[in-house]
Design an enzyme around this catalytic site. Structure first.
Site, PDB file in Angstrom:
ATOM      1  N   ALA A  15      91.577  -3.134  21.756  1.00 32.98           N
ATOM      2  CA  ALA A  15      90.337  -2.852  22.477  1.00 32.98           C
ATOM      3  C   ALA A  15      89.445  -4.091  22.569  1.00 32.98           C
ATOM      4  CB  ALA A  15      89.595  -1.709  21.791  1.00 32.98           C
ATOM      5  N   HIS A  53      81.071  14.429  18.900  1.00 32.77           N
ATOM      6  CA  HIS A  53      81.432  14.946  17.573  1.00 32.77           C
ATOM      7  C   HIS A  53      80.330  14.693  16.537  1.00 32.77           C
ATOM      8  CE1 HIS A  53      86.011  14.890  18.677  1.00 32.77           C
ATOM      9  NE2 HIS A  53      85.357  15.897  19.201  1.00 32.77           N
TER      10      HIS A  53
END
Ligand code: OAD
Length: 235
Positions: A218, A107
């Protein structure tokens, strides 16, 4: 073992960068999907620039640093002896800062600008306005826009991503809500015998496609999983 990793905003959340669809997913009352489009840029370039200028300034603050998940991926790649591709949807540069090497920012990157005339990409750390000229376009007609992929535009590296996914032995998705395509569909391109692992706080619409789902932060779960993987590889 050929490893393909896909990361999303969740991996950078603990570094202080808000996710897109979390509680803070709105920016000044606008949904991201209303700002991150070519049409929004045509209609109201000031607003679109303000949005990305704010994000760029935020990212440039000294306390915004890679967390243990970014670092664990860079460390794993450094000792891995087969193909490794890190696909990120994130426009922050934290994987680069952490030292990862084979990164594909599908992106784009916030710290880059792209010329509206030539599409040439240059490093860029400053605010942009609708009048910021491309310093490298002789005609001076070119204007700079953030080098980020907007809704309706084609992400970078789709051929490379498809090839890597089709050959992957391990596909690891970290911190992505799996609602934005084509990124959300990459897991579907991996072969039947590919080990597919999802690390995320919550279940996603793609969770069922994965062979293992790990729920948690995470910064904790990525280092833990990669350590386990390394010990499995040495057995
Ligand atoms: P989202 O904000 O949609 O999703 C973030 C995901 O990470 C959610 O599923 C959260 O549950 C999870 N999460 C949050 N904090 C976490 C943590 N500490 N540890 C693990 N998981 C955590 O972000 P993306 O999936 O990256 O596109 O969004 C995809 C794309 O939509 C973005 O790249 C952007 C956006 O609109 C463009 O701008 C083109």
């Amino acid at each position: 073992m050929k490893v393909v990793v896909l990361t999303g905003a969740g991996i950078s959340a603990e570094s202080g960068i808000p996710t897109f669809r979390g509680a803070e997913g709105l920016w000044e009352g606008h949904r991201v999907e209303e700002i991150a489009t070519p049409t929004a840029f045509q209609k109201n370039p000031e607003l679109v620039h303000q949005f990305y200028n704010a994000r760029r300034r935020h990212l440039l603050q000294d306390h915004i640093l890679p967390n243990a998940a970014h670092t664990a991926l860079a460390d794993y790649e450094a000792t891995h002896d087969d193909e490794f591709l890190l696909i990120t949807q994130n426009v922050d540069n934290l994987h680069f800062v952490a030292g990862s090497q084979n990164i594909l920012p599908m992106h784009g990157q916030l710290m880059e600008a792209k010329c509206t005339e030539t599409d040439k990409v240059i490093p860029w750390h400053l605010d942009l306005t609708p009048h910021t000229p491309d310093p490298e376009t002789p005609s001076r007609r070119g204007r700079l826009r953030p080098n980020v992929v907007w809704f309706g535009e084609m992400p970078y590296g789709m051929d490379k991503i498809r090839r890597a996914a089709q050959n992957a032995d391990l596909f690891l998705a970290i911190g992505t809500s799996a609602v934005v395509y084509p990124a959300a569909g990459i897991v579907q391109q991996t072969p039947k015998n590919c080990r597919r692992v999802e690390i995320n706080l919550d279940a996603t619409p793609q969770s069922e496609v994965f062979t293992e789902t790990i729920r948690g932060l995470a910064s904790i779960e990525v280092p833990k999983f990669l350590k386990r993987l390394q010990s499995e590889e040495t057995i």
